[in-house]
Design an enzyme around this catalytic site. Structure first.
Site, PDB file in Angstrom:
ATOM      1  N   ARG A 180     -30.853  14.281  11.248  1.00 40.35           N
ATOM      2  CA  ARG A 180     -32.074  13.880  10.546  1.00 40.35           C
ATOM      3  C   ARG A 180     -32.502  12.489  11.018  1.00 40.35           C
ATOM      4  NH1 ARG A 180     -31.459  15.946   4.350  1.00 40.35           N
ATOM      5  NH2 ARG A 180     -33.717  15.797   4.403  1.00 40.35           N
ATOM      6  N   PRO A 181     -33.103  12.434  12.207  1.00 47.33           N
ATOM      7  CA  PRO A 181     -33.511  11.139  12.755  1.00 47.33           C
ATOM      8  C   PRO A 181     -34.631  10.504  11.929  1.00 47.33           C
ATOM      9  CG  PRO A 181     -34.364  12.929  14.115  1.00 47.33           C
ATOM     10  CD  PRO A 181     -33.497  13.556  13.073  1.00 47.33           C
ATOM     11  N   ILE A 182     -34.793   9.185  12.076  1.00 48.17           N
ATOM     12  CA  ILE A 182     -35.903   8.527  11.371  1.00 48.17           C
ATOM     13  C   ILE A 182     -36.771   7.737  12.360  1.00 48.17           C
ATOM     14  CG2 ILE A 182     -34.843   8.398   9.090  1.00 48.17           C
ATOM     15  CD1 ILE A 182     -34.247   5.424   9.743  1.00 48.17           C
ATOM     16  N   ASP A 183     -36.721   8.187  13.623  1.00 50.65           N
ATOM     17  CA  ASP A 183     -37.480   7.477  14.660  1.00 50.65           C
ATOM     18  C   ASP A 183     -38.972   7.394  14.351  1.00 50.65           C
ATOM     19  OD1 ASP A 183     -36.957  10.354  15.164  1.00 50.65           O
ATOM     20  OD2 ASP A 183     -38.441  10.082  16.746  1.00 50.65           O
ATOM     21  N   GLN A 184     -39.526   8.426  13.724  1.00 47.94           N
ATOM     22  CA  GLN A 184     -40.975   8.401  13.449  1.00 47.94           C
ATOM     23  C   GLN A 184     -41.341   7.379  12.371  1.00 47.94           C
ATOM     24  OE1 GLN A 184     -43.139  10.172  15.469  1.00 47.94           O
ATOM     25  NE2 GLN A 184     -41.161  10.442  16.477  1.00 47.94           N
ATOM     26  N   ILE A 219     -37.062  23.944  10.931  1.00 48.90           N
ATOM     27  CA  ILE A 219     -37.142  22.508  10.595  1.00 48.90           C
ATOM     28  C   ILE A 219     -35.793  21.811  10.788  1.00 48.90           C
ATOM     29  CG2 ILE A 219     -37.875  20.810   8.867  1.00 48.90           C
ATOM     30  CD1 ILE A 219     -40.169  22.715   9.371  1.00 48.90           C
ATOM     31  N   ASP A 247     -36.856  24.256   2.245  1.00 48.40           N
ATOM     32  CA  ASP A 247     -36.031  24.091   1.046  1.00 48.40           C
ATOM     33  C   ASP A 247     -35.907  25.378   0.230  1.00 48.40           C
ATOM     34  OD1 ASP A 247     -35.571  21.513   1.727  1.00 48.40           O
ATOM     35  OD2 ASP A 247     -36.751  20.597   0.129  1.00 48.40           O
ATOM     36  N   CYS A 297     -28.408  15.380   2.363  1.00 49.36           N
ATOM     37  CA  CYS A 297     -27.718  16.646   2.582  1.00 49.36           C
ATOM     38  C   CYS A 297     -27.464  16.844   4.068  1.00 49.36           C
ATOM     39  CB  CYS A 297     -28.580  17.797   2.056  1.00 49.36           C
ATOM     40  SG  CYS A 297     -28.376  18.084   0.295  1.00 49.36           S
ATOM     41  N   ARG A 341     -30.957  10.486   1.133  1.00 48.68           N
ATOM     42  CA  ARG A 341     -31.939  10.430   2.201  1.00 48.68           C
ATOM     43  C   ARG A 341     -33.123   9.509   1.865  1.00 48.68           C
ATOM     44  NH1 ARG A 341     -32.383  11.150   7.344  1.00 48.68           N
ATOM     45  NH2 ARG A 341     -34.405  11.904   7.975  1.00 48.68           N
ATOM     46  N   LYS A 391     -38.889  16.336  -7.624  1.00 50.03           N
ATOM     47  CA  LYS A 391     -37.937  15.304  -7.197  1.00 50.03           C
ATOM     48  C   LYS A 391     -38.448  14.553  -5.966  1.00 50.03           C
ATOM     49  CE  LYS A 391     -34.392  16.492  -4.522  1.00 50.03           C
ATOM     50  NZ  LYS A 391     -34.161  15.770  -3.281  1.00 50.03           N
ATOM     51  N   ASN A 392     -38.914  15.296  -4.969  1.00 47.27           N
ATOM     52  CA  ASN A 392     -39.279  14.623  -3.722  1.00 47.27           C
ATOM     53  C   ASN A 392     -40.549  13.784  -3.844  1.00 47.27           C
ATOM     54  OD1 ASN A 392     -36.997  15.587  -2.549  1.00 47.27           O
ATOM     55  ND2 ASN A 392     -37.998  17.246  -1.416  1.00 47.27           N
ATOM     56  N   ARG A 415     -28.083  17.214  -7.716  1.00 45.41           N
ATOM     57  CA  ARG A 415     -28.988  16.228  -7.103  1.00 45.41           C
ATOM     58  C   ARG A 415     -30.438  16.578  -7.384  1.00 45.41           C
ATOM     59  NH1 ARG A 415     -26.969  14.529  -1.185  1.00 45.41           N
ATOM     60  NH2 ARG A 415     -28.837  13.291  -1.398  1.00 45.41           N
TER      61      ARG A 415
HETATM   62  C1  UD1 Z   1     -38.139  16.072   3.233  1.00 49.45           C
HETATM   63  C2  UD1 Z   1     -37.516  16.554   1.960  1.00 49.45           C
HETATM   64  C3  UD1 Z   1     -36.579  17.716   2.232  1.00 49.45           C
HETATM   65  C4  UD1 Z   1     -37.299  18.812   3.012  1.00 49.45           C
HETATM   66  C5  UD1 Z   1     -37.980  18.243   4.247  1.00 49.45           C
HETATM   67  C6  UD1 Z   1     -38.850  19.252   4.950  1.00 49.45           C
HETATM   68  C7  UD1 Z   1     -37.421  14.527   0.658  1.00 49.45           C
HETATM   69  C8  UD1 Z   1     -36.585  13.476   0.061  1.00 49.45           C
HETATM   70  N1  UD1 Z   1     -36.787  15.473   1.378  1.00 49.45           N
HETATM   71  O1  UD1 Z   1     -37.078  15.599   4.056  1.00 49.45           O
HETATM   72  O2  UD1 Z   1     -36.116  18.221   0.986  1.00 49.45           O
HETATM   73  O3  UD1 Z   1     -36.349  19.764   3.442  1.00 49.45           O
HETATM   74  O4  UD1 Z   1     -38.837  17.135   3.860  1.00 49.45           O
HETATM   75  O5  UD1 Z   1     -39.813  19.760   4.095  1.00 49.45           O
HETATM   76  O6  UD1 Z   1     -38.629  14.581   0.460  1.00 49.45           O
HETATM   77  N2  UD1 Z   1     -37.812  14.211  12.152  1.00 49.45           N
HETATM   78  C9  UD1 Z   1     -37.705  13.504  13.319  1.00 49.45           C
HETATM   79  N3  UD1 Z   1     -37.915  12.140  13.267  1.00 49.45           N
HETATM   80  C10 UD1 Z   1     -38.209  11.489  12.126  1.00 49.45           C
HETATM   81  C11 UD1 Z   1     -38.306  12.225  10.922  1.00 49.45           C
HETATM   82  C12 UD1 Z   1     -38.111  13.603  10.968  1.00 49.45           C
HETATM   83  O7  UD1 Z   1     -37.440  14.055  14.382  1.00 49.45           O
HETATM   84  O8  UD1 Z   1     -38.377  10.261  12.146  1.00 49.45           O
HETATM   85  C13 UD1 Z   1     -37.625  15.699  12.159  1.00 49.45           C
HETATM   86  C14 UD1 Z   1     -36.450  16.165  11.328  1.00 49.45           C
HETATM   87  O9  UD1 Z   1     -35.240  16.139  12.055  1.00 49.45           O
HETATM   88  C15 UD1 Z   1     -36.864  17.564  10.954  1.00 49.45           C
HETATM   89  C16 UD1 Z   1     -38.394  17.454  10.823  1.00 49.45           C
HETATM   90  O10 UD1 Z   1     -38.758  16.270  11.529  1.00 49.45           O
HETATM   91  O11 UD1 Z   1     -36.580  18.463  11.994  1.00 49.45           O
HETATM   92  C17 UD1 Z   1     -38.910  17.368   9.401  1.00 49.45           C
HETATM   93  O12 UD1 Z   1     -38.232  16.335   8.704  1.00 49.45           O
HETATM   94  P1  UD1 Z   1     -38.907  15.551   7.501  1.00 49.45           P
HETATM   95  O13 UD1 Z   1     -40.170  16.236   7.097  1.00 49.45           O
HETATM   96  O14 UD1 Z   1     -38.976  14.110   7.867  1.00 49.45           O
HETATM   97  O15 UD1 Z   1     -37.833  15.735   6.362  1.00 49.45           O
HETATM   98  P2  UD1 Z   1     -37.393  14.648   5.289  1.00 49.45           P
HETATM   99  O16 UD1 Z   1     -38.528  13.772   4.951  1.00 49.45           O
HETATM  100  O17 UD1 Z   1     -36.105  14.062   5.692  1.00 49.45           O
END
Ligand code: UD1
Length: 433
Positions: free
Chosen positions: A123-127, A328, A306, A118, A94, A23-24, A398
């Site tokens: 779950r920030p997206i700053d990066q 995580i 996961d 979920c 997401r 899925k991912n 999902r």
């Molecule tokens: C993806 C997977 C999810 C899995 C996760 C970790 C998808 C759709 N989802 O989620 O199933 O649990 O990887 O393997 O592929 N973070 C930041 N800033 C950012 C982005 C992330 O601080 O901009 C932090 C998150 O809060 C978290 C960590 O980085 O603590 C890892 O997150 P990330 O790998 O980005 O997870 P997703 O891509 O959301």
């Protein structure tokens, strides 16, 4: 109409199960498919809700989507008319953020609702946004939407502050048609990152190093059509591995890449299960109660977050005291209350769960708090004495295709029935006896 699972536990799983596409990986690949004006054919697509929501959104902006078969889709991005994605359904998902990277890369402009997904912690997206800015885009967040645009995108050197699967894929998408060279350092190394990179390369992109922590991308002017088959789902496979061990069964799990399952296999072997690896299958069996362990979730190749709820459920039935550390996401122990109602003995302190193994669970009426926790509760129900009903299974759907059917084929007594349908409950009980 809402559905629930009803399960009569206690039957060891036996037989063979075939795992679907990841899925991912599929979520990133579907977004990437929009970046060419040629037709793209994607095979081994899982038929699960997150994928279908994303396909609806892709269609909603004008792309042509033809579902040739349940697991084969044909996409043509030349008909896209709009680069704004603002649907309620997408808001809950997401991975809608991949449309930002893909549309920004192709059209230099994208507007997407801030993603949900979920509820497993902040779950920030700053990066992701840092990466887009580094490529020369402006990014603004207004009224719950992310707006990003650029006159042109130019490659850059990007060092991720945290290892993020989403940010790594999103920056790869935006950078593959940027001018010049992009380097992503401290990149995530998950198998689905490699799969998205392989797919983009099959479309003419020039991405090297995916699967290591340094990905190098040389921008190309355009991408072309491709036919591609998605890798098997590591987490679906892992969930069946745990279900086999927890029910003291013996299951051959087919269509997997055993290398991607290593962190799970190693733990299962460590606690006493038998794991046999074949070219594209693994066989998991356990004839007795398993032992305790210590587990910490980490980015790939570490133990996947996961799979944390599923392995914790297994450890809750194993001998001795186990410690599970979630490094995580901070809110990933929401299933613990539900498991406790089934007789588990688990204490959560911050991001650590201290598990005292019990001899068995008893059936209860419980609710799936999120996708993977929901799957873990199904495993608990398969082991528990008596009947378990699990509602909010929309979360489970999902990410798991025909979950109950695959489990039934392995001998489990599980059925999907409407919530509050007492007659369906009685019918199930009569049938199972
Ligand atoms: C993806 C997977 C999810 C899995 C996760 C970790 C998808 C759709 N989802 O989620 O199933 O649990 O990887 O393997 O592929 N973070 C930041 N800033 C950012 C982005 C992330 O601080 O901009 C932090 C998150 O809060 C978290 C960590 O980085 O603590 C890892 O997150 P990330 O790998 O980005 O997870 P997703 O891509 O959301």
């Amino acid at each position: 109409m809402e559905n629930q699972y009803i399960i009569k536990g206690g039957t060891p799983l036996h037989g063979e199960v075939t795992i679907g596409g990841a899925k991912n990986a599929a979520l990133g690949i579907l977004a990437a498919a929009l970046m060419t004006n040629d037709t793209v054919v994607i095979d081994n697509l899982p038929d699960v809700r997150d994928i279908n929501v994303l396909l609806d959104a892709i269609q909603g902006i004008g792309a042509t989507v033809k579902r040739r078969e349940p697991h084969v889709v044909e996409i043509n991005g030349s008909t896209i008319k709009d680069n704004t994605i603002d649907y309620d359904s997408v808001r809950k998902m997401r991975a809608s953020y991949y449309l930002l990277g893909a549309l920004l890369g192709k059209y230099h402009k994208a507007q997407v609702v801030l993603p949900g997904g979920c509820d497993i912690g902040s779950r920030p997206i700053d990066q992701h946004l840092k990466g887009f800015r580094a490529l020369g885009a402006t990014v603004n967040i207004e009224y719950g939407m992310i707006h990003t645009q650029a006159e042109k995108l130019v490659g850059n050197h990007i060092f991720l502050d945290v290892v993020s699967v989403g940010a790594t894929i999103n920056i790869m998408l935006a950078a593959c048609m940027a001018e010049g060279r992009t380097v992503i350092e401290n990149a995530a190394k998950e198998p689905h990152i490699v799969d998205v990179a392989n797919f983009l390369n099959s479309m003419g992109a020039d991405i090297k190093g995916a699967g290591t922590d340094k990905i190098r991308i040389s921008g190309v002017e355009k991408l072309h059509g491709s036919e591609y088959s998605i890798i098997p789902d590591q987490i679906e496979a892992g969930t069946f591995m745990i279900a086999a061990a927890a029910t003291k069964g013996d299951v051959l799990i087919k269509n997997v890449i055993p290398k991607h399952l290593e962190a799970i296999s190693v733990k299962l072997i460590e606690i006493g299960a038998t794991v046999e690896e074949f070219d594209d299958a693994v066989r998991v069996s356990a004839g007795h109660r398993l032992g305790h362990s210590q587990i910490k979730t980490l980015p790939y190749p570490g133990f996947p977050t996961d799979m944390q709820p599923q392995i914790a459920t297994l450890l809750a039935l194993s001998e001795g005291t186990s410690i599970v550390t979630e490094s995580i996401f901070e809110n990933r122990f929401k299933y613990v209350d539900e498991l406790s109602r089934m007789g588990a003995s688990i204490k959560v302190e911050g991001n650590v769960a201290i598990i005292e193994g019990v001899h068995g669970f008893t059936g209860a009426t419980i609710s799936a708090p999120d996708l993977r926790a929901g799957a873990a509760l199904v495993v608990a129900g398969l082991v528990a004495e008596g009947y378990t009903t699990i509602d909010s299974i929309k979360y489970i759907e999902r990410g798991y295709e025909c979950f109950e059917k695959k489990l039934c084929a392995l001998g489990a007594s599980i059925e999907k029935i409407p919530v509050d349908d007492e007659r369906a409950v009685q019918k199930f009980k009569l049938k199972i006896g």
